[in-house]
Design a protein around this motif. Structure first.
Motif, PDB file in Angstrom:
ATOM      1  N   ASN A   1       1.939  -1.318   2.007  1.00  0.00           N
ATOM      2  CA  ASN A   1       3.128  -1.624   1.920  1.00  0.00           C
ATOM      3  C   ASN A   1       4.064  -0.705   3.028  1.00  0.00           C
ATOM      4  OD1 ASN A   1       5.595  -3.059   1.431  1.00  0.00           O
ATOM      5  ND2 ASN A   1       5.542  -2.117  -0.721  1.00  0.00           N
TER       6      ASN A   1
ATOM      7  N   ILE B   1       7.666   1.157   3.056  1.00  0.00           N
ATOM      8  CA  ILE B   1       8.740   1.278   1.966  1.00  0.00           C
ATOM      9  C   ILE B   1       9.886   2.041   2.637  1.00  0.00           C
ATOM     10  CG2 ILE B   1       7.313   1.169  -0.115  1.00  0.00           C
ATOM     11  CD1 ILE B   1       7.208   4.269   0.091  1.00  0.00           C
ATOM     12  N   GLU B   2       9.431   2.651   3.873  1.00  0.00           N
ATOM     13  CA  GLU B   2      10.782   3.311   4.551  1.00  0.00           C
ATOM     14  C   GLU B   2      10.993   2.775   5.901  1.00  0.00           C
ATOM     15  OE1 GLU B   2      13.272   5.134   5.641  1.00  0.00           O
ATOM     16  OE2 GLU B   2      12.808   6.734   4.221  1.00  0.00           O
ATOM     17  N   LEU B   3      12.307   2.287   6.246  1.00  0.00           N
ATOM     18  CA  LEU B   3      12.516   1.489   7.291  1.00  0.00           C
ATOM     19  C   LEU B   3      13.098   2.413   8.321  1.00  0.00           C
ATOM     20  CD1 LEU B   3      14.125  -1.639   5.963  1.00  0.00           C
ATOM     21  CD2 LEU B   3      11.730  -1.237   6.658  1.00  0.00           C
TER      22      LEU B   3
ATOM     23  N   TRP C   1      12.227  -8.267   6.232  1.00  0.00           N
ATOM     24  CA  TRP C   1      11.474  -7.529   5.414  1.00  0.00           C
ATOM     25  C   TRP C   1      11.538  -7.888   3.885  1.00  0.00           C
ATOM     26  CZ3 TRP C   1      12.753  -2.780   2.379  1.00  0.00           C
ATOM     27  CH2 TRP C   1      11.859  -2.361   2.065  1.00  0.00           C
ATOM     28  N   VAL C   2      10.471  -8.411   3.332  1.00  0.00           N
ATOM     29  CA  VAL C   2      10.553  -8.453   1.883  1.00  0.00           C
ATOM     30  C   VAL C   2       9.643  -7.503   1.234  1.00  0.00           C
ATOM     31  CG1 VAL C   2      10.221 -10.007  -0.129  1.00  0.00           C
ATOM     32  CG2 VAL C   2      11.397 -10.990   2.016  1.00  0.00           C
ATOM     33  N   ASP C   3      10.067  -6.639   0.638  1.00  0.00           N
ATOM     34  CA  ASP C   3       9.273  -5.548   0.042  1.00  0.00           C
ATOM     35  C   ASP C   3       7.970  -5.774  -0.696  1.00  0.00           C
ATOM     36  OD1 ASP C   3       8.631  -3.061  -0.999  1.00  0.00           O
ATOM     37  OD2 ASP C   3       9.884  -3.335  -2.673  1.00  0.00           O
ATOM     38  N   GLY C   4       6.895  -5.175  -0.107  1.00  0.00           N
ATOM     39  CA  GLY C   4       5.750  -5.746  -0.803  1.00  0.00           C
ATOM     40  C   GLY C   4       5.139  -7.040  -0.282  1.00  0.00           C
ATOM     41  N   GLN C   5       5.742  -7.713   0.519  1.00  0.00           N
ATOM     42  CA  GLN C   5       5.341  -9.227   0.765  1.00  0.00           C
ATOM     43  C   GLN C   5       5.158  -9.163   2.184  1.00  0.00           C
ATOM     44  OE1 GLN C   5       7.009 -12.635  -1.039  1.00  0.00           O
ATOM     45  NE2 GLN C   5       8.128 -11.450  -2.505  1.00  0.00           N
TER      46      GLN C   5
ATOM     47  N   ARG D   1       1.636  -9.204   6.526  1.00  0.00           N
ATOM     48  CA  ARG D   1       1.395  -9.478   5.070  1.00  0.00           C
ATOM     49  C   ARG D   1       0.690  -8.154   4.679  1.00  0.00           C
ATOM     50  NH1 ARG D   1       3.522 -14.062   2.814  1.00  0.00           N
ATOM     51  NH2 ARG D   1       4.538 -15.076   4.421  1.00  0.00           N
ATOM     52  N   PHE D   2       1.659  -7.731   3.417  1.00  0.00           N
ATOM     53  CA  PHE D   2       1.175  -6.529   2.934  1.00  0.00           C
ATOM     54  C   PHE D   2      -0.021  -6.982   1.811  1.00  0.00           C
ATOM     55  CE2 PHE D   2       5.546  -5.498   4.127  1.00  0.00           C
ATOM     56  CZ  PHE D   2       5.236  -5.169   5.301  1.00  0.00           C
ATOM     57  N   VAL D   3      -1.078  -6.862   2.028  1.00  0.00           N
ATOM     58  CA  VAL D   3      -2.216  -7.135   1.035  1.00  0.00           C
ATOM     59  C   VAL D   3      -2.908  -6.122   0.472  1.00  0.00           C
ATOM     60  CG1 VAL D   3      -4.115  -8.765   0.522  1.00  0.00           C
ATOM     61  CG2 VAL D   3      -2.461  -9.192   2.245  1.00  0.00           C
ATOM     62  N   LEU D   4      -2.660  -5.544  -0.729  1.00  0.00           N
ATOM     63  CA  LEU D   4      -3.341  -4.226  -0.939  1.00  0.00           C
ATOM     64  C   LEU D   4      -4.654  -4.371  -1.494  1.00  0.00           C
ATOM     65  CD1 LEU D   4      -0.038  -3.531  -0.723  1.00  0.00           C
ATOM     66  CD2 LEU D   4      -0.485  -2.363  -3.079  1.00  0.00           C
TER      67      LEU D   4
END
Lengths: 541, 307
Positions: free
Chosen positions: A65, A67-69, A221-225, A249-252
């Motif tokens: 993900n 988290i810091e823009l 940006w949608v956090d985590g998505q 896409r953020f896919v953990l």
């Protein structure tokens, strides 16, 4: 009651049918558009599908993900990838040790290396239409001086003392001493628009405006998505990519990402540090759609010893015996499914690497290791080998090493802890030895050698004046050949002393990209760049 | 009597939230790992770390930090996230709708399946439908959520190509995560519904109503079901609270960015303000739902207010 049961069955069947119909709609869309994306991107995908061509949206699954823009505070590989698309620096690193003009067309330094002059590109605009000039460069660098806690400042600019506007298209950057990594530091510093920053402050980033001069501009940006970008119509660089939109896409979860790739929901799966070797088998049967690309990286897993007086590893022969007892090749083959053995802290893709440099201490020789250990005062004191959960295959690797060294007389156990816990242990020196991975941006050893060895950031308590002097010289010498030689000499000492660390292995990273997608740069320093992403239908099998 | 009961439960909820805020604050501060060190990274000197700790107020005594935090809450300020560098409330409430959506879908799917199944199994004890219901329940309670999630993706997305693997948006994105999360609770409710019905059907008043000639369907649904409902509401209420706290595993498998994933990330980053606030929000959700469950149960069975 029977009537009631029939009603219930009807209800369930209706629900299932409704779900299937809805799902069929979604499935059909993704299949038709060959990974045309989902959600916001899906709309663009539909448009492409209707025209009978491939979707104009490319969707990429990332394993992390963001988290810091703030481009001056985010230094992960994901930040690197996004910043490279949205912004420009004065010069651009090719991540193989080379640099090319970016917002500066030319540059020169004073003889003593403390004053650098950059001649700026004219006719450049930010994505909000603001014209680029020297004021933007001054604003950017002044921000790093004013707030040294920003990650880009603390990592690169501890000797930055000033920035001066000479004219609208010329700036001077002033240092209190020369720094060997000057070009890398400049390439890591993205230029932000002066007027917008003065008006909005950090809202410029956190409210998702992210105005840059890059080839792409941010949509959402949608956090985590997800993180979407489209072409920047103001870009000074020609962007003739087939794609109008890039959807990250953020896919953990790796298995989900691979399944998404196989189904065509995404066009590439790029994992930080590579896709784990044991997961690659999931791609079996997709060889004609997806290419698995192996990347020789400069990321090494290394083991650092606690060398303070009284510790078993204060004795160099204990460290050497430990190193010789590790069967690195078997670990690489069985735990990682590929890779190489580094020498000291240098891999083939980093400065200081010398193919001529060999060492018996890196050859697996349990007999010699046992004989050497018997000459020392080590008497079976318990030793804990630590690592963190972020280190790839940490538990399997630590178990193998522990078994190797216990076989020659060591008494080790292992612990794999959370990242923050290991960080705390390292920052206080509360460990016997630990294994972590380290990457060297652009193949430059500056960060590794200066912070981890010379400054002893992880409190190994190993002091070697000759080694520190070499690292110090390499940090300030602007001559790349000279720096390479200094790091080679430093590495020679590290290998001979097995201190403060020994190399275990160089990771080989595998990434998966669908045929036809081009322009994704998988750099050997662990970075991946998407700025030039494109599509070539002739490559589709 | 009823309102006295409600007021007493509200008072208890407030005490629980105060306790949770203290425990959450202490736990995250006791855990090893310095947020300043994590934010600044390896290159930071000890002086820089110390200066950053001062900036975050971490150099102050714990009780001062706690009261500052609580004082902020009353002003609507949950603090600033050290990893996002943004207000904690903004981040949490951007993710909370996803969590609520997944929770509601999960509960809906599980209740639609499990309540009728449990009742039918209870009424037809020992028959084929009972065997089927128990098989469904045992499988649901035995299966690992991780395995079930991956299996669902493999079958419905990869092989059948019916549903998407990741993303949010339409109904199709919600089905697999909700089924994965809902199956275990569905199994639990089926068992409870079945055993509740079996117990109630043995009561004298049921025998008496059946003897009066009232249709069995009316007896089961109007009289028996109502009394079997109390344990179901309690367990569903508790699960609702748990789901609102986030389902880390399911959120991770399906890339569903909810509260669970955020909590996991915040703990790893030692993002003190974020962790404290998340725990408080989760506890508040749990406490409010428990309060509602108690009120509903008290409405169904007024004897509860006397206990």
């Amino acid at each position: 009651m029977k009537k009631g049961f029939t009603k219930l069955l009807c209800l369930l069947l209706t629900l299932c049918m409704a779900a299937s119909l809805t799902a069929c709609g979604g499935g059909g869309q993704t299949e038709e558009t060959a990974g045309g994306g989902t959600g916001a991107a899906g709309e663009a995908a539909d448009a492409g599908a209707e025209s009978g061509d491939r979707s104009k949206t490319v969707t990429i699954a990332l394993s992390e993900n963001i988290i810091e823009l703030d481009p001056h505070n985010g230094v992960t590989v994901i930040n690197g990838a996004f910043n490279d698309m949205l912004f420009n620096a004065l010069i651009r690193a090719d991540h193989e040790g080379g640099y090319e003009p970016d917002l500066a067309t030319e540059w020169e330094s004073s003889e003593d290396g403390t004053e650098w002059t950059f001649h700026l590109r004219e006719g450049v605009q930010f994505s909000n239409g603001e014209a680029f000039n020297a004021d933007d460069v001054v604003c950017t660098y002044q921000r790093l001086i004013d707030d040294p806690t920003l990650a880009v400042a603390s990592n690169n600019w501890s000797h930055l003392t000033g920035v001066e506007k000479v004219d609208d298209y010329t700036v001077k950057i002033l240092l209190d001493q020369p720094i060997g990594t000057m070009l890398l530091a400049v390439a890591s510093t993205y230029i932000i628009p002066n007027e917008a920053f003065e008006e909005m402050g950090t809202s410029l980033f956190y409210d998702q405006y992210m105005y840059g001069t890059g080839k792409w501009k941010m949509v959402e940006w949608v956090d985590g998505q997800y993180f979407n970008m489209v072409k920047n119509e103001y870009s000074w660089e020609e962007n003739d990519s087939y794609f109008d939109e890039v959807d990250f896409r953020f896919v953990l979860e790796a298995s989900t990402a691979i399944n998404s790739h196989i189904t065509g929901d995404v066009d590439a799966y790029i994992a930080s540090g590579g896709i784990s070797a044991d997961m690659l088998s999931m791609y079996a049967g997709t060889e004609d759609q997806i290419e698995i690309i192996p990347v020789e990286t400069s990321t090494i897993d290394y083991l650092q010893f606690q060398c303070e007086e009284g510790s078993p590893f204060a004795d160099p022969d204990v460290r050497r015996a430990f190193s010789m007892a590790i069967d690195r090749q078997t670990i690489i083959d069985n735990v990682f499914g590929g890779g190489a053995i580094p020498i000291g802290i240098a891999s083939e893709n980093t400065m200081g690497y010398d193919p001529e440099l060999t060492s018996d201490y890196y050859n697996y020789d349990p007999e010699a290791a046992k004989a050497l250990l018997e000459t020392t005062s080590y008497n079976g004191e318990p030793i804990v080998i630590s690592s963190n959960v972020a280190t790839t295959n940490a538990e399997a690797m630590l178990l193998a090493i522990s078994e190797n060294v216990n076989a020659i007389g060591f008494n080790t156990s292992i612990e794999v802890v959370e990242g923050a816990t290991l960080l705390e242990k390292r920052s206080t020196g509360d460990y016997d030895c630990f294994i972590v991975a380290a990457m060297s941006t652009g193949g430059d050893l500056f960060s590794f050698a200066t912070f981890r060895i010379q400054n002893d950031a992880h409190h190994s308590n190993y002091v070697n004046d000759e080694l520190n002097s070499l690292i110090e010289q390499a940090a300030i010498d602007p001559d790349m050949d000279m720096r390479n030689d200094l790091y080679r000499q430093a590495n020679e000492i590290i290998v001979e002393e097995c201190a403060p660390m020994i190399g275990i292995l160089t990771l080989e990273a595998n990434e998966a990209i669908s045929y036809g997608i081009t322009g994704i740069q998988l750099a050997s320093d662990g970075f991946f760049l998407f700025k030039d992403i494109d599509y070539d239908p002739s490559l589709v099998k | 009597m009823f309102w006295k009961f409600v007021l007493r439960r509200i008072g208890q909820t407030v005490i629980v939230l105060i306790c949770v805020s203290i425990i959450a604050f202490l736990l995250i501060h006791i855990a090893p790992g310095d947020p300043a060190r994590i934010v600044l990274g390896d290159s930071a000197t000890d002086e820089m770390v110390e200066a950053y700790r001062e900036k975050l107020g971490l150099d102050q005594p714990l009780y001062v930090q706690y009261f500052k935090y609580i004082g902020g809450i009353f002003k609507g300020d949950l603090g600033t996230s050290t990893s996002y560098q943004q207000p904690v409330a903004k981040i949490i409430f951007s993710r909370f709708p996803n969590t609520i959506l997944l929770t509601l879908a999960t509960v809906l799917i599980s209740l639609v399946i499990s309540i009728p199944l449990g009742i039918i199994a209870g009424v037809h004890q020992g028959k084929a439908i009972d065997f089927f219901a128990m098989l469904f329940a045992i499988l649901g309670q035995s299966m690992s959520t991780v395995w079930l999630g991956v299996l669902n993706i493999y079958i419905f997305a990869v092989k059948l190509k019916l549903l998407p693997t990741i993303g949010t948006g339409g109904l199709e994105y919600l089905i697999l995560p909700a089924i994965t999360l809902g199956y275990p609770i569905s199994a639990q409710v089926t068992r409870l519904g079945r055993s509740g019905m079996i117990d109630v059907l043995r009561e004298d008043y049921i025998t008496a109503t059946l003897a009066k000639g009232i249709p069995s369907s009316k007896v089961y649904t109007k009289y028996a079901f109502k009394n079997a409902l109390i344990p179901i509401i309690t367990i569903v209420g508790m699960q609702l609270g748990v789901f609102l706290g986030g389902a880390v595993v399911v959120e991770t498998i399906f890339s569903w960015s909810g509260i669970g994933q955020l909590t996991n990330q915040a703990v790893g980053n030692r993002d003190y303000a974020m962790v404290q606030s998340l725990l408080l929000v989760i506890a508040a959700a749990m406490a409010i739902i428990n309060l509602l469950v108690d009120i509903i149960n008290a409405k169904i069975d007024p004897r509860i207010t006397l206990q």
